[in-house]
Design a protein around this motif. Sequence first.
Motif, PDB file in Angstrom:
ATOM      1  N   ASP A  62       0.910  -1.200  -0.071  1.00 20.12           N
ATOM      2  CA  ASP A  62      -0.037   0.156   0.050  1.00 20.12           C
ATOM      3  C   ASP A  62       0.934   1.190   0.073  1.00 20.12           C
ATOM      4  O   ASP A  62       2.219   1.155  -0.037  1.00 20.12           O
ATOM      5  N   ASP A  63       0.182   2.472  -0.194  1.00 23.62           N
ATOM      6  CA  ASP A  63       1.060   3.828  -0.067  1.00 23.62           C
ATOM      7  C   ASP A  63       1.879   4.039   0.908  1.00 23.62           C
ATOM      8  O   ASP A  63       2.897   4.581   1.023  1.00 23.62           O
ATOM      9  N   THR A  64       1.420   3.451   2.295  1.00 23.20           N
ATOM     10  CA  THR A  64       2.227   3.735   3.378  1.00 23.20           C
ATOM     11  C   THR A  64       3.632   2.905   3.534  1.00 23.20           C
ATOM     12  O   THR A  64       4.525   3.368   3.634  1.00 23.20           O
ATOM     13  N   ALA A  65       3.426   1.577   3.132  1.00 21.83           N
ATOM     14  CA  ALA A  65       4.502   0.841   3.082  1.00 21.83           C
ATOM     15  C   ALA A  65       5.450   0.972   1.903  1.00 21.83           C
ATOM     16  O   ALA A  65       6.721   0.718   2.082  1.00 21.83           O
ATOM     17  N   LEU A  66       4.897   1.584   0.915  1.00 26.04           N
ATOM     18  CA  LEU A  66       5.985   1.502  -0.462  1.00 26.04           C
ATOM     19  C   LEU A  66       7.174   2.433  -0.225  1.00 26.04           C
ATOM     20  O   LEU A  66       8.159   1.752  -0.692  1.00 26.04           O
ATOM     21  N   LEU A  67       7.227   3.376   0.466  1.00 26.74           N
ATOM     22  CA  LEU A  67       8.345   4.238   0.693  1.00 26.74           C
ATOM     23  C   LEU A  67       9.159   3.837   1.925  1.00 26.74           C
ATOM     24  O   LEU A  67      10.097   4.790   2.173  1.00 26.74           O
ATOM     25  N   HIS A  68       8.697   3.250   2.733  1.00 21.47           N
ATOM     26  CA  HIS A  68       9.142   2.694   3.803  1.00 21.47           C
ATOM     27  C   HIS A  68      10.194   1.414   3.879  1.00 21.47           C
ATOM     28  O   HIS A  68       9.806   0.303   4.117  1.00 21.47           O
ATOM     29  N   TYR A  69      11.363   1.727   3.307  1.00 24.62           N
ATOM     30  CA  TYR A  69      12.303   0.643   2.987  1.00 24.62           C
ATOM     31  C   TYR A  69      13.664   1.107   3.498  1.00 24.62           C
ATOM     32  O   TYR A  69      14.002   2.137   3.870  1.00 24.62           O
ATOM     33  N   ASP A  70      14.624  -0.038   3.733  1.00 19.01           N
ATOM     34  CA  ASP A  70      15.905   0.257   3.803  1.00 19.01           C
ATOM     35  C   ASP A  70      16.641   0.747   2.743  1.00 19.01           C
ATOM     36  O   ASP A  70      17.010   0.163   1.928  1.00 19.01           O
ATOM     37  N   GLY A  71      16.913   2.174   2.822  1.00 13.15           N
ATOM     38  CA  GLY A  71      17.445   3.011   1.674  1.00 13.15           C
ATOM     39  C   GLY A  71      18.965   2.402   1.510  1.00 13.15           C
ATOM     40  O   GLY A  71      19.518   2.229   0.220  1.00 13.15           O
ATOM     41  N   ALA A  72      19.697   2.188   2.452  1.00 15.77           N
ATOM     42  CA  ALA A  72      21.036   1.798   2.291  1.00 15.77           C
ATOM     43  C   ALA A  72      21.306   0.503   1.652  1.00 15.77           C
ATOM     44  O   ALA A  72      22.060  -0.036   0.902  1.00 15.77           O
ATOM     45  N   LEU A  73      20.381  -0.707   2.043  1.00 12.28           N
ATOM     46  CA  LEU A  73      20.391  -1.929   1.499  1.00 12.28           C
ATOM     47  C   LEU A  73      20.016  -1.852   0.066  1.00 12.28           C
ATOM     48  O   LEU A  73      20.458  -2.495  -0.663  1.00 12.28           O
ATOM     49  N   PHE A  74      18.964  -1.091  -0.320  1.00 14.32           N
ATOM     50  CA  PHE A  74      18.339  -0.936  -1.611  1.00 14.32           C
ATOM     51  C   PHE A  74      19.675  -0.273  -2.417  1.00 14.32           C
ATOM     52  O   PHE A  74      19.899  -0.896  -3.791  1.00 14.32           O
ATOM     53  N   ARG A  75      20.284   0.595  -1.922  1.00 12.00           N
ATOM     54  CA  ARG A  75      21.415   1.285  -2.679  1.00 12.00           C
ATOM     55  C   ARG A  75      22.619   0.173  -3.067  1.00 12.00           C
ATOM     56  O   ARG A  75      22.996   0.188  -4.124  1.00 12.00           O
TER      57      ARG A  75
END
Length: 254
Positions: free
Chosen positions: A171-184
């Motif tokens: 959902d829209d709430t969960a979409l942007l709440h992720y581990d940015g460092a791991l993603f990069r």
Amino acid sequence: MAVLGNLMAKLGSLTELSMGFSTLTGHLRKLLSPLQRPLESLELANCCLSRVDMTYLANSLHSEYLLHLDLSGHPVLEDFPAAFIKLLGRCSASLASLALEECSVEDAAALADALSRCQALEELKLLGNPLSGPGLRRLVSALAAGFPKLRYVEIPVPRECYPEDVTYPLDDTALLHYDGALFREVREQLLGILAGAGRGDVDLCTPLMGAYDPDLYETNNELGVSMLKSFNSVMGNFIETITEVNDRRAQKNN
């Protein structure tokens, strides 16, 4: 749906059709079979397609001419893998753009195998699928090794970048709440795979907000409702126009 198909059949030059967010369960044949020419672009995102619909599409004449295909919102590898693979095989010589967003794709190897014959592919969209980092590395390796025309790939944020209890579709709430460092970190690995294979020309991106203006703050549901209302309005005007043309022809004949 048969009425709509017959009305569209009057448009002899029709080669593109967008039916996103329409409930077409069990009716795809009625919609497409009356058309006079094979479609080159077909958008069926979130249309609640059934196995019968996918089987029809895979065996239809349209499948041999498709350049652009959007099946987003359908678990193609879970619910109808045989029909999906057959469809890709039949359009493999022509298919340039494929969108499979939010299709519950977890098995990167199965996806790579399904795509293996689509050597004309230029664009692939996979946002919203629960693919892992290792799965994405395997998929990108397969894409880099083949697919000479591929230039643009949209990948999802890897599954492990989100909390363990997250559910898909996001959902829209969960979409942007992720581990940015791991993603990069994963992204750099994927770019390294492309560079190592001499495929630095492939644009790898993750546009989480889509192609829409984020300042509008539209949620997925709001966007879907908006698109559906727009479609209904357009089709209403289309049917009215066809009716008027038929009435004028009838008056002239009289």
